[in-house]
Design an enzyme around this catalytic site. Sequence first.
Site, PDB file in Angstrom:
ATOM      1  N   LEU A 118      13.565 -11.597 -17.255  1.00  0.00           N
ATOM      2  CA  LEU A 118      14.909 -12.137 -17.060  1.00  0.00           C
ATOM      3  C   LEU A 118      15.281 -12.256 -15.587  1.00  0.00           C
ATOM      4  CD1 LEU A 118      16.755 -10.034 -19.805  1.00  0.00           C
ATOM      5  CD2 LEU A 118      15.853 -12.353 -20.022  1.00  0.00           C
ATOM      6  N   GLY A 119      14.636 -11.465 -14.752  1.00  0.00           N
ATOM      7  CA  GLY A 119      14.934 -11.490 -13.323  1.00  0.00           C
ATOM      8  C   GLY A 119      13.970 -10.591 -12.581  1.00  0.00           C
ATOM      9  N   LYS A 120      14.016 -10.686 -11.246  1.00  0.00           N
ATOM     10  CA  LYS A 120      13.057  -9.923 -10.444  1.00  0.00           C
ATOM     11  C   LYS A 120      13.670  -9.553  -9.105  1.00  0.00           C
ATOM     12  CE  LYS A 120       8.750 -11.087 -10.662  1.00  0.00           C
ATOM     13  NZ  LYS A 120       7.461 -11.828 -10.509  1.00  0.00           N
ATOM     14  N   GLY A 121      13.351  -8.349  -8.627  1.00  0.00           N
ATOM     15  CA  GLY A 121      13.767  -7.898  -7.309  1.00  0.00           C
ATOM     16  C   GLY A 121      12.554  -7.497  -6.501  1.00  0.00           C
ATOM     17  N   VAL A 129      11.686  -5.401 -11.894  1.00  0.00           N
ATOM     18  CA  VAL A 129      11.733  -6.598 -12.720  1.00  0.00           C
ATOM     19  C   VAL A 129      12.604  -6.276 -13.928  1.00  0.00           C
ATOM     20  CG1 VAL A 129       9.655  -5.955 -14.002  1.00  0.00           C
ATOM     21  CG2 VAL A 129      10.352  -8.343 -13.927  1.00  0.00           C
ATOM     22  N   VAL A 130      13.367  -7.251 -14.400  1.00  0.00           N
ATOM     23  CA  VAL A 130      14.206  -7.069 -15.583  1.00  0.00           C
ATOM     24  C   VAL A 130      13.620  -7.897 -16.719  1.00  0.00           C
ATOM     25  CG1 VAL A 130      16.512  -7.309 -16.574  1.00  0.00           C
ATOM     26  CG2 VAL A 130      16.261  -6.684 -14.166  1.00  0.00           C
ATOM     27  N   ASP A 181      29.956  -3.197  -4.066  1.00  0.00           N
ATOM     28  CA  ASP A 181      29.328  -4.527  -3.992  1.00  0.00           C
ATOM     29  C   ASP A 181      29.912  -5.476  -5.030  1.00  0.00           C
ATOM     30  OD1 ASP A 181      27.636  -6.328  -2.751  1.00  0.00           O
ATOM     31  OD2 ASP A 181      25.954  -5.916  -4.093  1.00  0.00           O
TER      32      ASP A 181
END
EC number: 2.7.11.17
Length: 558
Positions: free
Chosen positions: A20-23, A27-28, A136
């Site tokens: 679903l997403g990545k940093g 990772v998600v 944030d």
Amino acid sequence: MATTATCTRFTDDYQLFEELGKGAFSVVRRCVKKTSTQEYAAKIINTKKLSARDHQKLEREARICRLLKHPNIVRLHDSISEEGFHYLVFDLVTGGELFEDIVAREYYSEADASHCIHQILESVNHIHQHDIVHRDLKPENLLLASKCKGAAVKLADFGLAIEVQGEQQAWFGFAGTPGYLSPEVLRKDPYGKPVDIWACGVILYILLVGYPPFWDEDQHKLYQQIKAGAYDFPSPEWDTVTPEAKNLINQMLTINPAKRITADQALKHPWVCQRSTVASMMHRQETVECLRKFNARRKLKGAILTTMLVSRNFSAAKSLLNKKSDGGVKKRKSSSSVHLMPQSNNKNSLVSPAQEPAPLQTAMEPQTTVVHNATDGIKGSTESCNTTTEDEDLKGRVPEGRSSRDRTAPSAGMQPQPSLCSSAMRKQEIIKITEQLIEAINNGDFEAYTKICDPGLTSFEPEALGNLVEGMDFHKFYFENLLSKNSKPIHTTILNPHVHVIGEDAACIAYIRLTQYIDGQGRPRTSQSEETRVWHRRDGKWLNVHYHCSGAPAAPLQ
């Protein structure tokens, strides 16, 4: 109830699915709990790559998230440690960003903005009651529970959140996102819960007019504006906003944190708790249009930062983001006509909303025009508007007189910035290859198209209905069944191409694309889309590796 387990393997309890997403270190992925078939989002952190300080931050995030149980907060359900990895299992929220949903609505009013900020304040009030400060708050962290109408707004990402002692103020480090930082943080004064209320004030301002109260390309000037509380309510867009809404913003954007309104007090403000009688119900079309441009600019910055991470994987020693101005690129020799408009002084002539679906026609002799720095007229946000910063070693500020554009992303080994001359040449090269790619599409030439694109090209485009497409098969269908069979004239204009050079072998280009074509009734038409392309050079050859396009589903205009 969220629990921490070090002896139970994550895979014993959950089944993993798509990403679903990545940093940078995480990772998600979507996951399903085997015993209940309930869907969740698993944030998977590679702990082998974390420093001791990062480990402390991870433990802090998990500890904070376990405390918070509120319908307007993304909830942590599980926290599992394994050898080399840590799993945080959260609510699966499928509605996307609040700001993206707003621009897709047919109707949006001040009362809708009141309903949005009401939910945001509910979440902030809850965390403040638990002596937590988010630090944030920004649009990227405001999500919708689902795509259903009226879905709840949920506050996400507590990676920078801290625990405080009641109303006590202290220095917790320089952390947050530039456009949403409070004056006390910028002054490096002790701070606490009021920093979240300041960010809520910035968000509310944007919700009402579609652009932020503080903005400048130069981060130092941006910070000076914030510290001075230098914002206003300009005509004509603010003339139709009720005095009560402006009053709430003023109380949120009060420089002195001791005098700033609290979340609990803001929830009792008439504009929030009595919106049916106090807030205006008038549709705010200009706000929607401005917000669409604001969103596009945020996405561009996010794409550039993501590409920097990708570039560092390609060549760790070459990750340098060149943010010099693109004005002054000279006319080039190419197969397409190139016309340059005079450079404007507008700081945000970058993207513009799509007005019509992409055309279905292509041409036998397509033309492409490149226009630089056309006037857009929309108020802009800072270049750094969506970049989160955390520096607990008190090194977060930009030195006096130094622009944020002079700063670089952290990297293990960075090379000196390319010379201005070579950078300008690189930017011309990227514009030209982008132009050639569009011509291949207009010609229906799939062979030429594949030579310019990476075989694993990823893309977000209207035709994919919000899904990430990988590979060439999806595009091949349109080439074979539409693009190659049309012979009506078409002319493409590339407006305001902005190129960001990323090291020696990567670049990102963003531009507005105007397409003139003849419709089925023989009438001339124009469509518009906002596009971003990421290029990577392999063996001396530029290849398009990622593409992002706005607009309504029609025929692809890759």
